[in-house]
Scaffold this motif. Structure first.
Motif, short mmCIF file in Angstrom:
data_model
loop_
_atom_site.label_atom_id
_atom_site.label_comp_id
_atom_site.label_asym_id
_atom_site.label_seq_id
_atom_site.Cartn_x
_atom_site.Cartn_y
_atom_site.Cartn_z
N TRP A 1 46.46 52.46 54.81
CA TRP A 1 45.21 52.01 54.19
C TRP A 1 45.35 51.90 52.68
CZ3 TRP A 1 42.95 54.99 50.52
CH2 TRP A 1 43.26 56.36 50.50
N LEU A 2 46.31 52.63 52.09
CA LEU A 2 46.45 52.60 50.64
C LEU A 2 47.04 51.27 50.15
CD1 LEU A 2 45.97 54.32 48.17
CD2 LEU A 2 48.33 55.09 48.32
N VAL A 3 48.01 50.72 50.85
CA VAL A 3 48.63 49.46 50.43
C VAL A 3 47.61 48.31 50.47
CG1 VAL A 3 50.37 47.73 51.01
CG2 VAL A 3 50.99 50.15 50.96
N PRO A 4 46.87 48.09 51.59
CA PRO A 4 45.86 47.02 51.57
C PRO A 4 44.76 47.25 50.53
CG PRO A 4 46.30 47.71 53.82
CD PRO A 4 47.01 48.68 52.92
N ALA A 5 44.35 48.52 50.36
CA ALA A 5 43.31 48.81 49.36
C ALA A 5 43.81 48.48 47.96
CB ALA A 5 42.88 50.27 49.45
N GLY A 6 45.07 48.78 47.68
CA GLY A 6 45.64 48.45 46.36
C GLY A 6 45.72 46.95 46.15
N CYS A 7 46.12 46.22 47.20
CA CYS A 7 46.19 44.75 47.08
C CYS A 7 44.81 44.15 46.87
CB CYS A 7 46.84 44.15 48.34
SG CYS A 7 48.60 44.53 48.48
N LEU A 8 43.83 44.63 47.62
CA LEU A 8 42.47 44.11 47.46
C LEU A 8 41.91 44.43 46.08
CD1 LEU A 8 40.92 44.82 50.97
CD2 LEU A 8 41.55 42.61 49.98
N THR A 9 42.23 45.61 45.56
CA THR A 9 41.78 45.97 44.21
C THR A 9 42.39 45.02 43.18
OG1 THR A 9 41.53 48.28 44.86
CG2 THR A 9 41.71 47.83 42.51
N GLY A 10 43.68 44.72 43.34
CA GLY A 10 44.33 43.78 42.43
C GLY A 10 43.71 42.39 42.50
N LEU A 11 43.45 41.91 43.72
CA LEU A 11 42.82 40.60 43.89
C LEU A 11 41.42 40.57 43.30
CD1 LEU A 11 43.96 39.60 47.48
CD2 LEU A 11 44.68 38.59 45.32
N ALA A 12 40.68 41.66 43.49
CA ALA A 12 39.32 41.73 42.92
C ALA A 12 39.39 41.71 41.39
CB ALA A 12 38.61 42.99 43.40
N GLY A 13 40.38 42.37 40.81
CA GLY A 13 40.55 42.35 39.37
C GLY A 13 40.85 40.95 38.84
N VAL A 14 41.73 40.23 39.53
CA VAL A 14 42.07 38.86 39.13
C VAL A 14 40.84 37.96 39.26
CG1 VAL A 14 43.43 36.83 39.76
CG2 VAL A 14 44.52 39.07 39.62
N ALA A 15 40.12 38.08 40.38
CA ALA A 15 38.91 37.27 40.58
C ALA A 15 37.86 37.58 39.51
CB ALA A 15 38.33 37.51 41.97
N GLY A 16 37.71 38.84 39.16
CA GLY A 16 36.76 39.22 38.11
C GLY A 16 37.16 38.65 36.76
N PHE A 17 38.46 38.65 36.45
CA PHE A 17 38.94 38.09 35.19
C PHE A 17 38.67 36.59 35.14
CE2 PHE A 17 42.38 36.21 32.63
CZ PHE A 17 42.09 36.80 31.41
N ILE A 18 38.94 35.88 36.23
CA ILE A 18 38.69 34.44 36.28
C ILE A 18 37.20 34.16 36.12
CG2 ILE A 18 38.74 32.42 37.81
CD1 ILE A 18 41.44 33.52 38.88
N ALA A 19 36.35 34.95 36.79
CA ALA A 19 34.90 34.77 36.66
C ALA A 19 34.45 34.99 35.22
CB ALA A 19 34.17 35.71 37.61
N LEU A 20 35.04 35.96 34.55
CA LEU A 20 34.70 36.22 33.16
C LEU A 20 35.07 35.04 32.27
CD1 LEU A 20 33.79 38.24 30.92
CD2 LEU A 20 36.19 38.95 30.80
#
Length: 139
Positions: free
Chosen positions: A16-35
């Motif tokens: 569960w830690l690997v997918p959670a880490g990947c999703l966190t990274g993707l959410a960070g990238v999406a948030g940066f693009i939205a900003l």
């Protein structure tokens, strides 16, 4: 008695830690693009051509008759504004939304000596109907 050592924390939780880490990274990238997108649209909306064109559309009786009130500018403004010293150019397409209908406000302007002159200031309502020029003489 053979007892095996207990699995490590990583061995127990990696699924569960690997997918959670990947999703966190993707959410960070999406948030940066939205900003970045929000900043770009915010900069376009803060320009004089955007503000003046939207104000003219909001108080024009023909536009009000077609779109209804209140008339608001949409989020996805497209185009560009280029400024250099006291000169500049602007080409914008501003989505408009009224209580009855929506449309797009097209703006082309040039700035000389700090003053903006509009060559195109036209509202094209969605659906059938003629474009509405905001450059016509005041009645």
């Amino acid at each position: 008695m053979d007892s095996q050592p207990a699995p490590s924390w990583w061995a127990r939780h990696w699924k569960w830690l690997v997918p959670a880490g990947c999703l966190t990274g993707l959410a960070g990238v999406a948030g940066f693009i939205a900003l970045i997108v929000s900043l770009v649209f915010g900069l376009l909306k803060s320009t004089t051509p955007y503000k003046e064109a939207l104000a003219r559309a909001q108080r024009d009786p023909v536009v009000i008759g077609r779109l209804g009130t209140p008339i608001q500018g949409g989020f996805l403004v497209s185009g560009n504004v280029s400024l250099s010293g006291g000169t500049g150019e602007a080409r914008l397409a501003i989505p408009l939304e009224g209580s009855r209908s929506s449309g797009t406000l097209y703006v082309e302007a040039r700035q000389k000596a700090g003053s903006w002159t509009y060559s195109t200031l036209t509202v094209r309502p969605d659906g059938p109907g003629e474009p509405i020029s905001l450059l016509r003489p005041s009645l």
